[in-house]
Design a protein around this motif. Structure first.
Motif, mmCIF file in Angstrom:
data_model
loop_
_atom_site.group_PDB
_atom_site.id
_atom_site.type_symbol
_atom_site.label_atom_id
_atom_site.label_comp_id
_atom_site.label_asym_id
_atom_site.label_seq_id
_atom_site.Cartn_x
_atom_site.Cartn_y
_atom_site.Cartn_z
ATOM 1 N N VAL A 185 -6.114 -15.367 3.802
ATOM 2 C CA VAL A 185 -6.821 -14.379 2.989
ATOM 3 C C VAL A 185 -7.242 -13.173 3.821
ATOM 4 C CG1 VAL A 185 -9.292 -15.045 3.153
ATOM 5 C CG2 VAL A 185 -8.357 -14.219 0.998
ATOM 6 N N LYS A 186 -7.454 -13.365 5.109
ATOM 7 C CA LYS A 186 -7.746 -12.223 5.976
ATOM 8 C C LYS A 186 -6.592 -11.224 5.933
ATOM 9 C CE LYS A 186 -9.903 -9.969 9.320
ATOM 10 N NZ LYS A 186 -11.103 -9.167 9.029
ATOM 11 N N LEU A 187 -5.353 -11.718 5.993
ATOM 12 C CA LEU A 187 -4.187 -10.838 5.930
ATOM 13 C C LEU A 187 -3.966 -10.306 4.525
ATOM 14 C CD1 LEU A 187 -3.808 -12.024 8.759
ATOM 15 C CD2 LEU A 187 -1.367 -12.227 8.279
ATOM 16 N N VAL A 188 -4.159 -11.169 3.525
ATOM 17 C CA VAL A 188 -3.979 -10.740 2.139
ATOM 18 C C VAL A 188 -4.990 -9.649 1.785
ATOM 19 C CG1 VAL A 188 -4.238 -11.471 -0.274
ATOM 20 C CG2 VAL A 188 -2.921 -12.873 1.329
ATOM 21 N N GLU A 189 -6.246 -9.842 2.169
ATOM 22 C CA GLU A 189 -7.272 -8.840 1.857
ATOM 23 C C GLU A 189 -6.965 -7.513 2.533
ATOM 24 O OE1 GLU A 189 -10.638 -6.321 2.103
ATOM 25 O OE2 GLU A 189 -9.831 -7.389 3.857
ATOM 26 N N GLY A 190 -6.488 -7.550 3.779
ATOM 27 C CA GLY A 190 -6.125 -6.319 4.461
ATOM 28 C C GLY A 190 -4.955 -5.618 3.779
ATOM 29 N N HIS A 191 -3.954 -6.388 3.378
ATOM 30 C CA HIS A 191 -2.798 -5.833 2.668
ATOM 31 C C HIS A 191 -3.240 -5.193 1.355
ATOM 32 C CE1 HIS A 191 1.303 -5.729 0.946
ATOM 33 N NE2 HIS A 191 0.765 -6.261 -0.136
ATOM 34 N N LEU A 192 -4.033 -5.922 0.577
ATOM 35 C CA LEU A 192 -4.499 -5.385 -0.708
ATOM 36 C C LEU A 192 -5.369 -4.155 -0.516
ATOM 37 C CD1 LEU A 192 -5.423 -8.717 -2.536
ATOM 38 C CD2 LEU A 192 -3.441 -7.270 -2.977
ATOM 39 N N ASP A 193 -6.205 -4.171 0.524
ATOM 40 C CA ASP A 193 -7.069 -3.020 0.786
ATOM 41 C C ASP A 193 -6.236 -1.796 1.147
ATOM 42 O OD1 ASP A 193 -9.614 -1.841 0.926
ATOM 43 O OD2 ASP A 193 -9.725 -2.160 3.085
ATOM 44 N N ALA A 194 -5.197 -1.992 1.953
ATOM 45 C CA ALA A 194 -4.333 -0.866 2.321
ATOM 46 C C ALA A 194 -3.670 -0.266 1.089
ATOM 47 C CB ALA A 194 -3.281 -1.325 3.321
ATOM 48 N N LEU A 195 -3.226 -1.107 0.165
ATOM 49 C CA LEU A 195 -2.623 -0.604 -1.067
ATOM 50 C C LEU A 195 -3.653 0.152 -1.901
ATOM 51 C CD1 LEU A 195 -0.436 -3.658 -2.203
ATOM 52 C CD2 LEU A 195 0.285 -1.636 -0.936
ATOM 53 N N ALA A 196 -4.870 -0.395 -2.005
ATOM 54 C CA ALA A 196 -5.904 0.242 -2.815
ATOM 55 C C ALA A 196 -6.348 1.565 -2.214
ATOM 56 C CB ALA A 196 -7.103 -0.706 -2.955
ATOM 57 N N VAL A 197 -6.491 1.623 -0.888
ATOM 58 C CA VAL A 197 -6.905 2.856 -0.226
ATOM 59 C C VAL A 197 -5.877 3.955 -0.463
ATOM 60 C CG1 VAL A 197 -7.324 3.942 2.001
ATOM 61 C CG2 VAL A 197 -8.299 1.693 1.523
ATOM 62 N N GLN A 198 -4.610 3.620 -0.302
ATOM 63 C CA GLN A 198 -3.573 4.629 -0.506
ATOM 64 C C GLN A 198 -3.515 5.096 -1.953
ATOM 65 O OE1 GLN A 198 0.155 3.986 2.108
ATOM 66 N NE2 GLN A 198 -0.770 1.948 1.964
ATOM 67 N N ALA A 199 -3.720 4.180 -2.893
ATOM 68 C CA ALA A 199 -3.731 4.567 -4.300
ATOM 69 C C ALA A 199 -4.904 5.485 -4.612
ATOM 70 C CB ALA A 199 -3.807 3.313 -5.177
ATOM 71 N N GLU A 200 -6.000 5.339 -3.862
ATOM 72 C CA GLU A 200 -7.197 6.152 -4.114
ATOM 73 C C GLU A 200 -7.126 7.516 -3.452
ATOM 74 O OE1 GLU A 200 -12.092 5.703 -3.911
ATOM 75 O OE2 GLU A 200 -10.814 4.246 -2.888
ATOM 76 N N VAL A 201 -6.708 7.571 -2.199
ATOM 77 C CA VAL A 201 -6.782 8.845 -1.461
ATOM 78 C C VAL A 201 -5.467 9.609 -1.446
ATOM 79 C CG1 VAL A 201 -8.592 7.876 0.012
ATOM 80 C CG2 VAL A 201 -6.232 7.901 0.825
ATOM 81 N N ALA A 202 -4.356 8.923 -1.752
ATOM 82 C CA ALA A 202 -3.056 9.605 -1.734
ATOM 83 C C ALA A 202 -2.155 9.034 -2.823
ATOM 84 C CB ALA A 202 -2.396 9.461 -0.362
ATOM 85 N N PRO A 203 -2.566 9.148 -4.083
ATOM 86 C CA PRO A 203 -1.790 8.523 -5.158
ATOM 87 C C PRO A 203 -0.405 9.116 -5.330
ATOM 88 C CG PRO A 203 -3.505 9.946 -6.059
ATOM 89 C CD PRO A 203 -3.772 9.832 -4.587
ATOM 90 N N TRP A 204 -0.189 10.324 -4.793
ATOM 91 C CA TRP A 204 1.100 10.988 -4.923
ATOM 92 C C TRP A 204 2.104 10.559 -3.845
ATOM 93 C CZ3 TRP A 204 -3.550 13.023 -3.518
ATOM 94 C CH2 TRP A 204 -3.699 13.319 -2.154
ATOM 95 N N ALA A 205 1.631 9.864 -2.827
ATOM 96 C CA ALA A 205 2.493 9.531 -1.691
ATOM 97 C C ALA A 205 3.545 8.498 -2.078
ATOM 98 C CB ALA A 205 1.651 9.018 -0.533
ATOM 99 N N ASP A 206 4.676 8.551 -1.395
ATOM 100 C CA ASP A 206 5.728 7.568 -1.616
ATOM 101 C C ASP A 206 5.247 6.187 -1.182
ATOM 102 O OD1 ASP A 206 7.421 9.529 -2.517
ATOM 103 O OD2 ASP A 206 8.348 9.867 -0.559
ATOM 104 N N ARG A 207 5.647 5.175 -1.929
ATOM 105 C CA ARG A 207 5.317 3.803 -1.589
ATOM 106 C C ARG A 207 6.503 3.143 -0.887
ATOM 107 N NH1 ARG A 207 1.210 5.649 -1.877
ATOM 108 N NH2 ARG A 207 -0.426 5.377 -3.437
ATOM 109 N N VAL A 208 6.203 2.226 0.022
ATOM 110 C CA VAL A 208 7.238 1.505 0.760
ATOM 111 C C VAL A 208 7.444 0.169 0.062
ATOM 112 C CG1 VAL A 208 7.954 0.605 2.991
ATOM 113 C CG2 VAL A 208 6.462 2.629 2.872
ATOM 114 N N GLY A 209 8.537 0.019 -0.636
ATOM 115 C CA GLY A 209 8.789 -1.200 -1.392
ATOM 116 C C GLY A 209 8.915 -2.422 -0.498
ATOM 117 N N GLY A 210 8.238 -3.509 -0.903
ATOM 118 C CA GLY A 210 8.341 -4.768 -0.172
ATOM 119 C C GLY A 210 7.604 -4.822 1.142
#
Length: 342
Positions: free
Chosen positions: A63-88
């Protein structure tokens, strides 16, 4: 984002290969789309926290890794929603600052920068495909979020300082950057200034709570499987104390999640501090009561219990203890009126 399905997540976790580490488990969850959870403050924060709790009860290093992964996705969606996403991709989220050390960046072209220096406490750094981290300009401006692909010559992972026993599998290692290519994410200072900073921080409480559940359930099963006439009163009393503590924290978690959804742009610092401290106190109490009631046996003969008992105290130290109580007290004093009336 998809709706959280606790049954599906629990089944996938149960089917994971126990010989593989948490990084491989994270990659498996990502491949199955189980990282596509509701974002904080988007109307389903409780579902997000339920998922974190389910993973935490299974494995705190995961969960330490999962929470970090989810947080990184949420942060990018909040501060840079226009940025390209890296699939997978699998992500690390690394914002801790070692005393006296900062990762530095120098601008190149457009949003490209070059990274230099050390970054400590990078959970999963040896295995994730990408990192989102805080860095500072040569003039000392920041923090500035940057994203970096991990598989490149300018990135070196060091295990030299990692001697953990509890949470060992999370591998919170040091990174060394030497002219590594990275890209700016959002504006300078956006990481700390955004509403999601405290909304995401509150979610750590769900991780601590989930870890405590595994220990609490070991105690509950022991009492439930003992014939009523043979049950020791002190074990029943311990189970009663554990139930009371967990129920109180669960109620506060539900209330906090609802508050965040109802106030998506407001300062959630008091809410986050309160729920984190409550979860820390509850988890500490569960660890103590379960250990006293069950004795040494599960610490020595139950692998899952023993590992959780070693991992949980380390993970709880992500709390700032009395400093967080002081910070909460400052906010209560500044609120203007007592917040405790029913």
């Amino acid at each position: 984002m998809t709706a959280f399905e606790p049954g599906r997540l629990a089944r996938v976790l149960a089917e994971l290969d126990a010989s593989e580490g948490p990084a491989q488990a994270l990659a498996q969850l990502v491949r199955q789309g189980l990282d596509q959870l509701p974002l904080p403050a988007h109307g389903a924060t409780w579902q997000r926290w339920q998922a974190l709790s389910v993973v935490a009860e299974h494995d705190l290093s995961l969960v330490k890794l999962v929470e970090g992964h989810l947080d990184a996705l949420a942060v990018q969606a909040e501060v840079a929603p226009w940025a390209d996403r890296v699939g997978g991709a699998t992500w690390g989220m690394w914002a801790a600052e070692a005393p006296g050390e900062r990762t530095r960046f120098e601008p190149m072209e457009a949003d490209e920068v070059r990274l230099h220096g050390r970054k400590a406490w990078c959970s999963g750094a040896a295995h994730v495909s990408h990192g989102l981290l805080t860095a500072w300009s040569a003039e000392g401006r920041g923090p500035q979020l940057v994203r970096v692909a991990m598989q490149q010559p300018g990135v070196t992972v060091s295990r030299a300082a990692w001697h953990a026993v509890g949470m060992a599998a999370s591998e919170s290692l040091d990174l060394h950057f030497d002219n590594a290519v990275a890209h700016l994410v959002g504006d300078e200072g956006a990481y700390l200034q955004r509403p999601g900073f405290w909304q995401g921080g509150a979610g750590i409480a769900a991780c601590w709570y989930g870890g405590a559940l595994q220990l609490a359930n070991a105690l509950r099963r022991h009492v439930a499987e003992t014939a009523p006439a043979q049950r020791q009163p002190f074990r029943c009393a311990a189970l009663g104390e554990v139930d009371m503590s967990l129920q109180c924290t669960a109620a506060l978690l539900r209330e906090a999640a609802q508050w965040i959804d109802d106030h998506p742009t407001q300062d959630a610092s008091a809410v986050a501090l309160r729920v984190r401290l409550a979860a820390e106190c509850s988890a500490t109490r569960v660890l103590d009561e379960a250990g006293r009631a069950l004795g040494a046996t599960p610490f020595c003969r139950d692998q899952r219990f023993a590992r959780m008992a070693a991992d949980l105290p380390v993970f709880l130290r992500q709390s700032h203890a009395q400093r967080d109580f002081a910070a909460l007290g400052e906010r209560v004093a500044a609120a203007g009126e007592a917040p405790w009336a029913l």
